[in-house]
Design an enzyme around this catalytic site. Sequence first.
Site, PDB file in Angstrom:
ATOM      1  N   LYS A 140       0.829  -1.208   0.000  1.00  0.00           N
ATOM      2  CA  LYS A 140       0.000   0.000   0.000  1.00  0.00           C
ATOM      3  C   LYS A 140       0.867   1.264   0.000  1.00  0.00           C
ATOM      4  O   LYS A 140       2.070   1.207   0.304  1.00  0.00           O
ATOM      5  CB  LYS A 140      -0.896  -0.020   1.244  1.00  0.00           C
ATOM      6  CG  LYS A 140      -1.886  -1.189   1.280  1.00  0.00           C
ATOM      7  CD  LYS A 140      -2.778  -1.085   2.510  1.00  0.00           C
ATOM      8  CE  LYS A 140      -3.800  -2.209   2.559  1.00  0.00           C
ATOM      9  NZ  LYS A 140      -4.758  -2.035   3.678  1.00  0.00           N
ATOM     10  N   TYR A 164     -12.770  -3.121  -2.440  1.00  0.00           N
ATOM     11  CA  TYR A 164     -13.254  -2.932  -1.067  1.00  0.00           C
ATOM     12  C   TYR A 164     -14.775  -2.806  -1.028  1.00  0.00           C
ATOM     13  O   TYR A 164     -15.328  -2.071  -0.203  1.00  0.00           O
ATOM     14  CB  TYR A 164     -12.580  -1.709  -0.436  1.00  0.00           C
ATOM     15  CG  TYR A 164     -11.140  -1.955  -0.015  1.00  0.00           C
ATOM     16  CD1 TYR A 164     -10.773  -3.113   0.683  1.00  0.00           C
ATOM     17  CD2 TYR A 164     -10.149  -1.023  -0.290  1.00  0.00           C
ATOM     18  CE1 TYR A 164      -9.454  -3.334   1.067  1.00  0.00           C
ATOM     19  CE2 TYR A 164      -8.822  -1.238   0.103  1.00  0.00           C
ATOM     20  CZ  TYR A 164      -8.485  -2.395   0.779  1.00  0.00           C
ATOM     21  OH  TYR A 164      -7.188  -2.614   1.174  1.00  0.00           O
ATOM     22  N   ASN A 174      -1.804   0.360   7.079  1.00  0.00           N
ATOM     23  CA  ASN A 174      -1.307  -0.930   7.568  1.00  0.00           C
ATOM     24  C   ASN A 174      -0.469  -1.698   6.543  1.00  0.00           C
ATOM     25  O   ASN A 174      -0.369  -2.917   6.583  1.00  0.00           O
ATOM     26  CB  ASN A 174      -2.463  -1.771   8.121  1.00  0.00           C
ATOM     27  CG  ASN A 174      -3.500  -2.104   7.077  1.00  0.00           C
ATOM     28  OD1 ASN A 174      -3.355  -1.718   5.929  1.00  0.00           O
ATOM     29  ND2 ASN A 174      -4.540  -2.815   7.462  1.00  0.00           N
ATOM     30  N   HIS A 189      -1.914  -5.339   1.780  1.00  0.00           N
ATOM     31  CA  HIS A 189      -3.146  -6.125   1.631  1.00  0.00           C
ATOM     32  C   HIS A 189      -2.738  -7.534   1.241  1.00  0.00           C
ATOM     33  O   HIS A 189      -1.797  -7.715   0.463  1.00  0.00           O
ATOM     34  CB  HIS A 189      -4.035  -5.547   0.522  1.00  0.00           C
ATOM     35  CG  HIS A 189      -5.108  -6.519   0.102  1.00  0.00           C
ATOM     36  ND1 HIS A 189      -6.272  -6.668   0.815  1.00  0.00           N
ATOM     37  CD2 HIS A 189      -5.155  -7.429  -0.913  1.00  0.00           C
ATOM     38  CE1 HIS A 189      -7.011  -7.608   0.242  1.00  0.00           C
ATOM     39  NE2 HIS A 189      -6.350  -8.091  -0.809  1.00  0.00           N
TER      40      HIS A 189
HETATM   41  P1  TYD Z   1     -10.441  -5.697   5.944  1.00  0.00           P
HETATM   42  O1  TYD Z   1     -10.755  -6.387   4.645  1.00  0.00           O
HETATM   43  O2  TYD Z   1     -11.451  -5.792   7.051  1.00  0.00           O
HETATM   44  O3  TYD Z   1      -9.053  -6.186   6.582  1.00  0.00           O
HETATM   45  P2  TYD Z   1      -7.705  -6.838   5.979  1.00  0.00           P
HETATM   46  O4  TYD Z   1      -7.001  -5.777   5.178  1.00  0.00           O
HETATM   47  O5  TYD Z   1      -6.916  -7.245   7.194  1.00  0.00           O
HETATM   48  O6  TYD Z   1      -8.118  -8.033   5.138  1.00  0.00           O
HETATM   49  O7  TYD Z   1     -10.204  -4.143   5.666  1.00  0.00           O
HETATM   50  C1  TYD Z   1      -9.597  -3.712   4.481  1.00  0.00           C
HETATM   51  C2  TYD Z   1      -8.834  -2.443   4.780  1.00  0.00           C
HETATM   52  O8  TYD Z   1      -9.728  -1.405   5.179  1.00  0.00           O
HETATM   53  C3  TYD Z   1      -7.831  -2.571   5.922  1.00  0.00           C
HETATM   54  O9  TYD Z   1      -6.630  -3.178   5.540  1.00  0.00           O
HETATM   55  C4  TYD Z   1      -7.669  -1.122   6.312  1.00  0.00           C
HETATM   56  C5  TYD Z   1      -9.069  -0.547   6.104  1.00  0.00           C
HETATM   57  N1  TYD Z   1      -9.819  -0.499   7.383  1.00  0.00           N
HETATM   58  C6  TYD Z   1      -9.805   0.673   8.101  1.00  0.00           C
HETATM   59  O10 TYD Z   1      -9.188   1.679   7.707  1.00  0.00           O
HETATM   60  N2  TYD Z   1     -10.491   0.730   9.295  1.00  0.00           N
HETATM   61  C7  TYD Z   1     -11.197  -0.346   9.768  1.00  0.00           C
HETATM   62  O11 TYD Z   1     -11.812  -0.239  10.846  1.00  0.00           O
HETATM   63  C8  TYD Z   1     -11.205  -1.569   8.997  1.00  0.00           C
HETATM   64  C9  TYD Z   1     -11.962  -2.777   9.484  1.00  0.00           C
HETATM   65  C10 TYD Z   1     -10.501  -1.596   7.809  1.00  0.00           C
END
Ligand code: TYD
Length: 154
Positions: free
Chosen positions: A9, A49, A112, A115
């Site tokens: 990302k 998303y 974070n 992905h």
């Molecule tokens: P998600 O698909 O729930 O998690 P992952 O990436 O661990 O599979 O969420 C997708 C992305 O959305 C996540 O990486 C960062 C963003 N996100 C937020 O910014 N805040 C949140 O509360 C959540 C659940 C996700």
Amino acid sequence: METTLVILKPSAILHGYAGQIINRFQQKGLVIHGIKMMQLSDELLREHYAHLVDRPFFPDLMKSMQASPVIVMALWGKDAVEVVRMMTGATNGRKALPGTIRGDFSMSGQENIVHASDSLENAEIELRRFFKPEEILHYEPTFLNYTYEPAELL
Ligand code: TYD
């Protein structure tokens, strides 16, 4: 063998962490079958998303994912989907365990770093979403015999 999708990302790209993160996957034994840099469009992100479009943080997530180009990768290996998700760690970097990518590089739920596809079914959909078929190049590196036992290569 499986192939999974990883996105480095903007939080990884803009910190200059791409090389370190790619190295982790290679060191683990995952093989890069596809890699490219791209700027994510509104349309692609809304599809990717789709499960989050109604969440209040969605506009911020869009902005965050478009803050710079990203690097998308197709990673190949035994149980690659599960292995890569384990290496990625919990969604929120503050909750992710040390040793995971998010645990070591992130302090945020949104910023974070990576992905990773969460199931084999989604990996197949996401690989089609981000790569043309000809951009995924299947090959077997010579080190496979030192990465896996014979039964694991069947
Ligand atoms: P998600 O698909 O729930 O998690 P992952 O990436 O661990 O599979 O969420 C997708 C992305 O959305 C996540 O990486 C960062 C963003 N996100 C937020 O910014 N805040 C949140 O509360 C959540 C659940 C996700």
